[in-house]
Scaffold this motif. Sequence first.
Motif, PDB file in Angstrom:
ATOM      1  N   ASP A   1       0.814  -1.226   0.000  1.00 24.08           N
ATOM      2  CA  ASP A   1       0.000   0.000   0.000  1.00 24.08           C
ATOM      3  C   ASP A   1       0.848   1.277   0.000  1.00 24.08           C
ATOM      4  O   ASP A   1       0.494   2.257  -0.650  1.00 24.08           O
ATOM      5  CB  ASP A   1      -0.929   0.010   1.219  1.00 24.08           C
ATOM      6  CG  ASP A   1      -2.072  -0.973   1.064  1.00 24.08           C
ATOM      7  OD1 ASP A   1      -2.342  -1.394  -0.082  1.00 24.08           O
ATOM      8  OD2 ASP A   1      -2.681  -1.337   2.087  1.00 24.08           O
TER       9      ASP A   1
ATOM     10  N   ARG B   1       2.492   1.717  -3.372  1.00 24.80           N
ATOM     11  CA  ARG B   1       1.432   2.103  -4.311  1.00 24.80           C
ATOM     12  C   ARG B   1       1.084   3.585  -4.161  1.00 24.80           C
ATOM     13  O   ARG B   1       0.937   4.300  -5.148  1.00 24.80           O
ATOM     14  CB  ARG B   1       0.209   1.222  -4.046  1.00 24.80           C
ATOM     15  CG  ARG B   1      -0.874   1.321  -5.070  1.00 24.80           C
ATOM     16  CD  ARG B   1      -1.920   0.245  -4.830  1.00 24.80           C
ATOM     17  NE  ARG B   1      -2.889   0.240  -5.912  1.00 24.80           N
ATOM     18  CZ  ARG B   1      -3.955   1.023  -5.945  1.00 24.80           C
ATOM     19  NH1 ARG B   1      -4.199   1.851  -4.956  1.00 24.80           N
ATOM     20  NH2 ARG B   1      -4.780   0.979  -6.969  1.00 24.80           N
ATOM     21  N   GLN B   2       0.953   4.023  -2.901  1.00 23.59           N
ATOM     22  CA  GLN B   2       0.606   5.422  -2.652  1.00 23.59           C
ATOM     23  C   GLN B   2       1.706   6.360  -3.137  1.00 23.59           C
ATOM     24  O   GLN B   2       1.426   7.431  -3.688  1.00 23.59           O
ATOM     25  CB  GLN B   2       0.330   5.638  -1.150  1.00 23.59           C
ATOM     26  CG  GLN B   2      -0.331   6.974  -0.838  1.00 23.59           C
ATOM     27  CD  GLN B   2      -1.616   7.212  -1.636  1.00 23.59           C
ATOM     28  OE1 GLN B   2      -2.525   6.391  -1.611  1.00 23.59           O
ATOM     29  NE2 GLN B   2      -1.687   8.317  -2.379  1.00 23.59           N
TER      30      GLN B   2
END
Lengths: 145, 70
Positions: free
Chosen positions: A36, A39-40
Amino acid sequence: MHGDQVTDKNLCLALINQLKWDAVCLTSKILECDDDRLRQDYINILNRTFAEQKQAFDFAKQHGWYQPMLAEQTMIGQVQSDTQKMVNEIQQSMMTMHQQAQYQAMPQQQNLNMGQGMGAFQHYAMPAMGHQQQIYGGSPQQYYR
Amino acid sequence: MPHAKGKITARELLDLQSHLMLESNLVGQFNHFARECTDPQLRQMCESFARSRMDSFQRLAQHTNISPIQ
């Protein structure tokens, strides 16, 4: 300026193309990312890339270096016609799905109607008092009297 | 925050490596563009984008547990 000399226009267009390619690469990485936080980070960089590409595009447009070709009326008409066909197809498809759903619901309704003769099932299927009237005849008040 | 050791997927690692190379190339290219152009506004934009790409590179490099470039 010499013919083979790199012009500001060429540099600006190269800048735009590099940023476009970066956005494409970032998108494919975001789609394959499991972590995550990584990805961010990709998403934040992509958003910044979009903003920079727009800035470079606006600069090129201001200087008359980048002039997107306007669509001709015939082309617009063709797209409108094709879109209308797609809308019709989608509507037809939705209607078929709706009809199938109704058809699948029909046997259940038939079973419920058939179950009226069986008092034990009747209470689960149709708890309304009105159906007791149909089975036993007369009003509930008459039956319990 | 960098990944814990061994927690990154193989695909993520390959993608990360290729994207670090891309961002690194962009830093070099945009600096080169800034040196070559004549318009001051364009030069400023190229320099700004080069710094931005460097920042992106450093941000992504953290995921490999490598300390940022000073």
